[in-house]
Design a protein around this motif. Structure first.
Motif, PDB file in Angstrom:
ATOM      1  N   PRO A   4      16.230   7.227  -2.618  1.00  0.00           N
ATOM      2  CA  PRO A   4      15.766   6.655  -1.378  1.00  0.00           C
ATOM      3  C   PRO A   4      15.219   7.235  -0.252  1.00  0.00           C
ATOM      4  N   ARG A   9      13.577   4.275   7.876  1.00  0.00           N
ATOM      5  CA  ARG A   9      14.335   2.997   7.977  1.00  0.00           C
ATOM      6  C   ARG A   9      13.711   1.543   7.899  1.00  0.00           C
ATOM      7  N   ARG A 103       8.996  -3.260   1.471  1.00  0.00           N
ATOM      8  CA  ARG A 103      10.497  -3.678   1.423  1.00  0.00           C
ATOM      9  C   ARG A 103      10.923  -3.247  -0.124  1.00  0.00           C
ATOM     10  N   LEU A 105      10.853  -0.284  -1.008  1.00  0.00           N
ATOM     11  CA  LEU A 105      11.282   1.098  -0.818  1.00  0.00           C
ATOM     12  C   LEU A 105      12.478   1.078   0.290  1.00  0.00           C
ATOM     13  N   GLY A 106      12.994  -0.229   0.352  1.00  0.00           N
ATOM     14  CA  GLY A 106      14.245  -0.307   1.320  1.00  0.00           C
ATOM     15  C   GLY A 106      14.074  -0.530   2.624  1.00  0.00           C
ATOM     16  N   LEU A 107      12.961  -0.565   2.934  1.00  0.00           N
ATOM     17  CA  LEU A 107      12.607  -0.618   4.578  1.00  0.00           C
ATOM     18  C   LEU A 107      12.605  -2.064   4.929  1.00  0.00           C
ATOM     19  N   ARG A 108      13.216  -2.188   6.227  1.00  0.00           N
ATOM     20  CA  ARG A 108      13.285  -3.252   7.032  1.00  0.00           C
ATOM     21  C   ARG A 108      11.738  -3.422   7.553  1.00  0.00           C
ATOM     22  N   ASP A 132      12.038  -9.229   8.384  1.00  0.00           N
ATOM     23  CA  ASP A 132      13.645  -9.419   8.776  1.00  0.00           C
ATOM     24  C   ASP A 132      13.573  -9.898  10.188  1.00  0.00           C
ATOM     25  N   GLU A 214       3.368   3.991  -2.053  1.00  0.00           N
ATOM     26  CA  GLU A 214       4.654   4.673  -2.117  1.00  0.00           C
ATOM     27  C   GLU A 214       4.551   6.284  -2.036  1.00  0.00           C
TER      28      GLU A 214
END
Length: 239
Positions: A4, A9, A103, A105-108, A132, A214
């Motif tokens: 992560p 974020r 997204r 990469l776990g980003l909002r 989101d 990335e």
């Protein structure tokens, strides 16, 4: 690369100039020069990413017309509508892939811009699932909106939200707040945003959205974690 992100974020992605083609610079340029005015970097600085009412005052001044704000905006949007008949709004190549990568990469993610929600719904409605809640943020009442999006929309710290925009004024506010930023200036031949971004100290200026991969996001994540997002002088430019 796995694992992560350590600091980032969320990401705020500008609609016109990043998700969609730039349909503002050519119209603003024509509005001013067709009436004998001079188009310059300073004019762009005073118009771009400002509230419509404030931008209209500068637009009329630069064009040399003595019109009230309402008249200036009416004529401007009429000329913009005529321009869009010749060169319509379209989703930029790589824009959807960009948000998908972010997204993954776990980003909002949210999209934002100065026009109302109907603009987003019309051109990006079919891709709204990539963003989101609230999906789109109209920033006309609080331009450029960096602080509000970070604190009120996401409820995060300034170094936790990456902004991707085509306007240097947004970069200037990002720098003042310590917010990560990637510039994607318009390729409009008379535009000045690239040089203004460099003056603002933007380290990452890209010509293609595919460059925002990335590797670049993780580089910014590491810089945010280290507190080294905005050096005193601009570093190497990417793109």
């Amino acid at each position: 690369m796995t694992g992560p992100l350590t600091r980032l974020r969320a990401v705020a992605v500008n609609i016109d100039g990043v998700m969609l083609n730039d349909t503002f610079s050519p119209v603003i340029h024509h509005f001013i020069t067709s009436r004998g005015g001079r188009y310059s970097a300073e004019v762009e600085r005073r118009i771009f990413s400002q509230r419509q009412a404030d931008a209209a005052v500068v637009l009329a001044e630069a064009a040399g017309v003595d019109w009230p704000v309402e008249r200036t905006l009416e004529v401007y949007f009429q000329e913009r509508a005529e321009y869009l008949e010749r060169d319509p709004n379209r989703v930029l190549d790589g824009a959807v892939r960009l948000v998908e990568r972010l997204r993954a990469l776990g980003l909002r993610t949210v999209c934002y811009g100065g026009l109302d929600r109907s603009h987003f719904d019309r051109y990006l409605g079919e891709h709204s699932g990539l963003f989101d809640e609230p999906g789109y943020v109209c920033t006309n009442d609080f331009r450029p909106g960096v602080k509000e999006i970070v604190t009120e929309v996401f409820g995060l710290g300034f170094d936790e939200v990456l902004f991707i925009d085509d306007v240097a004024r947004v970069a200037e506010h990002a720098r003042a707040l310590g917010v990560p930023f990637i510039g994607h200036p318009s390729d409009f031949e008379h535009g000045h945003q690239r040089e203004l971004m460099r003056e603002a100290g933007v380290r990452h200026i890209v010509d293609s959205l595919d460059v925002i991969d990335e590797t670049l996001v993780r580089e910014l994540d590491a810089a945010a974690e280290a507190g080294q997002l905005w050096p005193e002088q601009a570093g190497a430019v990417t793109g």
